[in-house]
Write an enzyme that holds these catalytic residues in place. Structure first.
Site: not given
Ligand code: PGA
Length: 251
Positions: A13-15, A99, A101, A169, A175, A214, A235-236
């Protein structure tokens, strides 16, 4: 992989990250997988602006593309929004929905998420429906009840015979570099599985339940080995092919 072990689904997930030069990372990932195939099913969800170009860059590759959200209507006067048919048209096969977010930053409710899931299914996309508790909810001892409540309310009946995934999640793990213990992950995943079966019958038995928050090259193997962890939402650590491939190889 032993016979009968389901293939893990691991999705990046590149956001809201990635301009045109970042297509090279996707291309590099595709080449790494071509040179040395991984056991996992691999997805990448770049910003909507990059999907079509990425689909072109990755043509012929095993990497499947996805969106990070979609509108619940197929088209119309919704300035700034992207619909599920548009994602599919650009080359997406998956879409992340609900998500945290989106839920926290844009006030999306479980009912909104369920409507978006319906839209995704109409467009032939495979939804990845996200759930997860806040730190406050976890510390109050309510994580399992909260998350299973989200599962029940965010999944429409029409998912019964369709391919989809759920992603657990925990908000406090996204993050932050923090992750739940393997026992905590196992507990929530087992509860999500039970809620899926209760909600969708047999249709709830097969859907992969991904862990996200994470997930890194160093913890992926342990997390992916937990019962009922059917993959990861990353994500990251999905932004750089060199990191993401290490997670894919852990599956
Ligand atoms: P993260 O994000 O791996 O950077 O913690 C995961 C996500 O929000 O899908």
């Amino acid at each position: 992989m032993t016979v009968g072990t389901p293939v893990k689904l691991i999705v990046g997930n590149w956001k809201m990250n990635g301009l045109t030069p970042a297509l090279e990372e996707a291309h590099a990932l595709g080449q790494m997988i071509e040179a040395e195939p991984v056991k996992a099913r691999v997805g990448l969800c770049p910003p909507a602006t990059l999907i079509a170009q990425m689909a072109w860059k990755l043509r012929g590759s095993a990497v499947e593309l996805g969106g990070q959200d979609c509108h619940d209507k197929d088209s119309g006067a919704f300035t700034g929004s992207v619909s599920a048919p548009m994602l599919a048209d650009a080359g997406a096969r998956l879409v992340i929905l609900g998500h945290s977010e989106r839920r926290e930053g844009f006030g999306e409710t479980d009912a909104d998420v369920a409507a978006k899931v319906e839209a995704a299914l109409r467009a032939g996309l495979e939804p990845i429906i996200c759930v997860g508790e806040s730190l406050e909810t976890r510390e109050a001892g309510d994580a399992v009840a909260f998350v299973t409540g989200q599962v029940r309310a965010s999944l429409p009946d029409s998912l019964k015979d369709r391919a989809f995934a759920v992603a657990y999640e925990p908000i406090w793990a996204i993050g932050t570099g923090l992750t739940p213990t393997l026992e905590q992950i196992g507990e929530v995943h087992a509860a999500i599985r039970a809620a899926l079966v209760e909600r969708l019958g047999d249709g709830g038995r097969q859907a992969p339940i991904l862990y996200g928050g994470s997930m890194k090259p160093d913890n992926a193997a342990d997390i992916l080995a937990v019962a009922d962890v059917g993959g990861g939402l990353v994500g990251g650590a999905s932004l750089k092919a060199a990191d993401f491939i290490r997670i894919l190889k852990a599956a």
